[in-house]
Design an enzyme around this catalytic site. Sequence first.
Site, PDB file in Angstrom:
ATOM      1  N   HIS A 131       0.893  -1.175   0.000  1.00  0.00           N
ATOM      2  CA  HIS A 131       0.000   0.000   0.000  1.00  0.00           C
ATOM      3  C   HIS A 131       0.926   1.218   0.000  1.00  0.00           C
ATOM      4  CE1 HIS A 131      -2.744   2.974   1.756  1.00  0.00           C
ATOM      5  NE2 HIS A 131      -3.745   2.158   1.526  1.00  0.00           N
ATOM      6  N   ASP A 208       3.426  -4.007   8.092  1.00  0.00           N
ATOM      7  CA  ASP A 208       2.144  -3.339   7.891  1.00  0.00           C
ATOM      8  C   ASP A 208       1.066  -4.389   8.134  1.00  0.00           C
ATOM      9  OD1 ASP A 208      -0.194  -2.306   6.961  1.00  0.00           O
ATOM     10  OD2 ASP A 208       0.629  -1.470   5.122  1.00  0.00           O
ATOM     11  N   GLN A 211      -4.151  -5.262   7.196  1.00  0.00           N
ATOM     12  CA  GLN A 211      -5.118  -6.224   6.657  1.00  0.00           C
ATOM     13  C   GLN A 211      -5.006  -7.592   7.331  1.00  0.00           C
ATOM     14  OE1 GLN A 211      -7.539  -5.420   4.608  1.00  0.00           O
ATOM     15  NE2 GLN A 211      -6.846  -3.395   3.949  1.00  0.00           N
ATOM     16  N   LYS A 234     -10.360  -0.304  10.529  1.00  0.00           N
ATOM     17  CA  LYS A 234     -10.533  -1.520   9.725  1.00  0.00           C
ATOM     18  C   LYS A 234     -10.864  -2.724  10.606  1.00  0.00           C
ATOM     19  CE  LYS A 234      -7.122  -0.042   6.277  1.00  0.00           C
ATOM     20  NZ  LYS A 234      -7.853   0.275   5.053  1.00  0.00           N
ATOM     21  N   CYS A 372      -4.693   2.407  -3.611  1.00  0.00           N
ATOM     22  CA  CYS A 372      -3.415   2.894  -3.071  1.00  0.00           C
ATOM     23  C   CYS A 372      -2.285   1.894  -3.307  1.00  0.00           C
ATOM     24  CB  CYS A 372      -3.512   3.216  -1.576  1.00  0.00           C
ATOM     25  SG  CYS A 372      -4.702   4.496  -1.227  1.00  0.00           S
TER      26      CYS A 372
HETATM   27  N1  PLP Z   1      -1.661  -0.502   4.626  1.00  0.00           N
HETATM   28  C1  PLP Z   1      -2.615  -1.288   4.124  1.00  0.00           C
HETATM   29  C2  PLP Z   1      -2.261  -2.686   3.707  1.00  0.00           C
HETATM   30  C3  PLP Z   1      -3.916  -0.813   3.988  1.00  0.00           C
HETATM   31  O1  PLP Z   1      -4.863  -1.594   3.475  1.00  0.00           O
HETATM   32  C4  PLP Z   1      -4.193   0.520   4.389  1.00  0.00           C
HETATM   33  C5  PLP Z   1      -5.539   1.095   4.194  1.00  0.00           C
HETATM   34  O2  PLP Z   1      -6.197   0.832   3.216  1.00  0.00           O
HETATM   35  C6  PLP Z   1      -3.163   1.293   4.921  1.00  0.00           C
HETATM   36  C7  PLP Z   1      -1.905   0.765   5.020  1.00  0.00           C
HETATM   37  C8  PLP Z   1      -3.381   2.693   5.385  1.00  0.00           C
HETATM   38  O3  PLP Z   1      -4.310   2.731   6.416  1.00  0.00           O
HETATM   39  P1  PLP Z   1      -4.853   4.145   6.951  1.00  0.00           P
HETATM   40  O4  PLP Z   1      -5.400   4.841   5.738  1.00  0.00           O
HETATM   41  O5  PLP Z   1      -5.901   3.789   7.930  1.00  0.00           O
HETATM   42  O6  PLP Z   1      -3.703   4.855   7.520  1.00  0.00           O
END
Ligand code: PLP
Length: 416
Positions: A131, A208, A211, A234, A372
Amino acid sequence: MFARLRGDFPILDARVGKSPLSYLDSGATSQKPQCVIDTFIEYFQQRNAAVHRGAHSLAVDATEAFENGRIAVAELVGGAPEQVCWTKNATEALNIVAMGIDRASRGFGGQAAERFVLGPEDSIVVTEMEHHANLVPWQQLAASTGAQLRWLPVTETGELDLSSLETIVDDSTKVLAFTHVSNVLGTINPVKRLVARAREVGAYIVLDACQSVPHMPVDFTDLDIDFAAFSAHKALGPTGLGVLWGRTELLDALPPVLTGGSMITTVTMEAAQFMPAPQRFEAGTQPVAEVAAFATAVGYLAEVGLEQIFDHERELAGILLDGIAEIPGIRVLGTAENRIGTVAFDVDGVHAHDVGQYLDGQGVAVRVGHHCAQPLHRRFGATASTRASTYLYNNAEDCQRFLTALAEVRPFFGVQ
Ligand code: PLP
């Protein structure tokens, strides 16, 4: 149990025009059970005060709600409560690590921070499936320190290509940052294999976990990582709250990015001493109501059971993948066996935005675009895709309604 808990989520009774809602966009943000909404409201009705500062009863009560949230999260993901730092979201948590290393590399943080210093002889390794939140901060760090940015490629099946792991992650590697689960492909990455290689070369591991934490049992201590990030929204919690989890000795050595009130021990006109973690990363007034509500969300997840949630979503993923395979002109991005209930695909001849709009007309909420993850889409020769992502409140009927609507898309747009 899963059939019953759907009633805990009031928004799922909503209608989209004449259709009932089938919410298949939990990869973007989850819906909230009534108990989480109630905790949020009750906090302001009964407990609201500034934490850590007041000597009065309300302040003590608010502080307890705030610190209990930390305990709840530590129970969920492993480690001690002090290893849980509150942030605005996962993006901020990842930036705190990357920018903290940047500050260390520019001489901030004294001797303790020297372990983080990066220079042109070093490398940072990410993956092609990140992401942007776990890619752009590392690009910035590389640009600022002169370190080289490298990445592990993705195979046609949507898994990490580890054939060159030993050369990509080598003695120059100081940071290995990767996603536990792809937000597009649903692939679960082999954390232990990557951690083993990082340990061999002495690189810091940043996970990260956006998910993974909401969808499966995760224990950061058992995974033996250094830093992790995820967002409350999430995982049934409110927006505006994220978690930076880290090893205590690393958190205490990392220079904070945000400085000011509530994170210092002493301040003179010339300088300040910072508190240890977690307070050192929690400058300013904190999102206390959000933390209180998230503690309720974490309790809810624990009661349902993350193992059970994982199995439930795997079952739904099976329905989605089997059903999609029957529909002509659909290419699923990533076919990894080890996955969560997230499925992204491309519809031949129809733009993802048109697909999303048609499905919305049938009451089915999905995500469209690059999610993203532009480099990952480029890897698959696509600029955008449609993503259906499940959670504990989804059922087979949601999947069937999605599949029925998806089968109508190409005929509707006149694509042969
Ligand atoms: N990393 C992953 C794998 C994500 O799916 C997301 C959100 O879609 C993020 C980072 C970023 O999360 P946030 O927008 O809540 O900071």
